[in-house]
Design an enzyme around this catalytic site. Structure first.
Site, PDB file in Angstrom:
ATOM      1  N   SER A 224       0.710  -1.284   0.507  1.00 13.77           N
ATOM      2  CA  SER A 224      -0.050   0.014  -0.006  1.00 13.77           C
ATOM      3  C   SER A 224       0.711   1.274  -0.242  1.00 13.77           C
ATOM      4  CB  SER A 224      -1.113   0.041   1.032  1.00 13.77           C
ATOM      5  OG  SER A 224      -2.202   0.873   0.676  1.00 13.77           O
TER       6      SER A 224
ATOM      7  N   ASP B 287      -9.685  -4.236  -4.787  1.00 10.64           N
ATOM      8  CA  ASP B 287      -9.388  -3.450  -4.117  1.00 10.64           C
ATOM      9  C   ASP B 287     -10.119  -2.102  -3.645  1.00 10.64           C
ATOM     10  OD1 ASP B 287      -7.950  -1.773  -2.346  1.00 10.64           O
ATOM     11  OD2 ASP B 287      -5.785  -2.819  -3.305  1.00 10.64           O
TER      12      ASP B 287
ATOM     13  N   HIS C  80      -8.016  -5.904  -0.371  1.00 16.43           N
ATOM     14  CA  HIS C  80      -6.595  -4.537   0.163  1.00 16.43           C
ATOM     15  C   HIS C  80      -5.379  -5.578   0.845  1.00 16.43           C
ATOM     16  CE1 HIS C  80      -4.543  -1.404   0.027  1.00 16.43           C
ATOM     17  NE2 HIS C  80      -4.062  -0.928   1.323  1.00 16.43           N
TER      18      HIS C  80
END
Length: 269
Positions: free
Chosen positions: A109, A216, A246
């Site tokens: 991320s 996601d 995610h």
């Protein structure tokens, strides 16, 4: 095989950095782990243990303003000057402790954005790069929040992290996780870094493993994929996990994802 993690502190660019270390006897490589926005490296205990069993000496800082490191909570102002530079300082530490061993970088991320920028600026230090749901793409809908004044208090919904409800419950209960709204300087820093990444350079011959969940909701897969495909070199491997959300390293098929990581590392070593 499991190992007890230890922690150490080093001077970062904007304050003291808390670094998690999962040691490995007879390590084959060094793994540097870069966590995501609002969270901390301690959430990657299961990933680190799997990598130690695979032969990795694992180092993972809590980024500035996150976890046990110093700084205003989740306030980011300049990724290159702080987070990327901090990651390089941790790389120095890890490499000095393991002379001659190859260095592999894994970023998730926001940590994937940091890892991407690190590879652009310091790619010669790396044997391989692993990106998990990297926060890439200047067109991400979250940047629409910058048009609002004030920015609304919309904290991250833990339910969008994984199909495993226990992941969201643990995240919500974790007192080291930041549960507040985005701050304007943080969003501005994200956007500036996303644009800098898209301007290049590419990864050259650096081997890449890119993993992402197709469902996601925080970093839309098509957005990140388009950026990755522009940067990647000839030795690049993509895994899109159908239905995954995610945090693919915390998903219901996390064992499959971690196996892809260790197989990639075996190949690049």
């Amino acid at each position: 095989m499991s190992t007890t993690s230890s922690t150490l502190e080093i001077a970062g660019r904007a304050g003291r950095l808390h670094v998690h270390h999962w040691p490995c006897e007879n390590a084959r490589y060094v793994l540097l782990l870069s966590h995501g926005y609002g969270e901390h490296a301690g959430r990657y205990e299961h990933v680190a243990q799997a990598l130690v069993a695979h032969g990795a000496d694992v180092y993972a800082p809590d980024h500035h303003g996150h976890g046990l490191s110093e700084g205003d909570r989740a306030l980011l102002t300049d990724f290159d000057a702080v987070q990327v530079a901090d990651l390089d300082a941790v790389a120095d530490l890890a490499v000095a402790a393991n002379p001659g061993l190859p260095l592999v970088l894994l970023g998730h991320s926001m940590g994937g954005l940091i890892a991407t920028r690190y590879a652009q600026l310091h790619g010669e230090r790396l044997r391989g790069l692993i990106l998990s749901g990297p926060a890439l793409g200047a067109e991400n809908p979250m940047f629409g929040l910058l048009e609002l004044d004030p920015i609304p208090d919309v904290p991250l919904d833990p339910a969008v992290l994984s199909r495993d409800p226990a992941v969201g419950e643990a995240y919500a209960a974790d007192t080291l996780v930041y549960h507040g709204p985005f701050q304007r300087p943080t969003l501005e820093a994200f956007l500036a870094s996303a644009k800098a990444i898209e301007a290049g350079p590419g990864f050259g011959d650096l081997p890449l493993l890119y993993v992402h969940g197709t469902e996601d909701q925080l970093v839309p897969y098509p957005l990140a994929r388009a950026v990755v495909e522009r940067l990647q070199g000839p030795d690049s491997e993509h895994h899109a996990y159908e239905g995954a959300m995610h945090e693919v390293l915390n998903e219901t098929n996390k064992d499959e994802v971690i196996a892809a990581v260790t197989a990639f590392v075996d190949r690049v070593l």
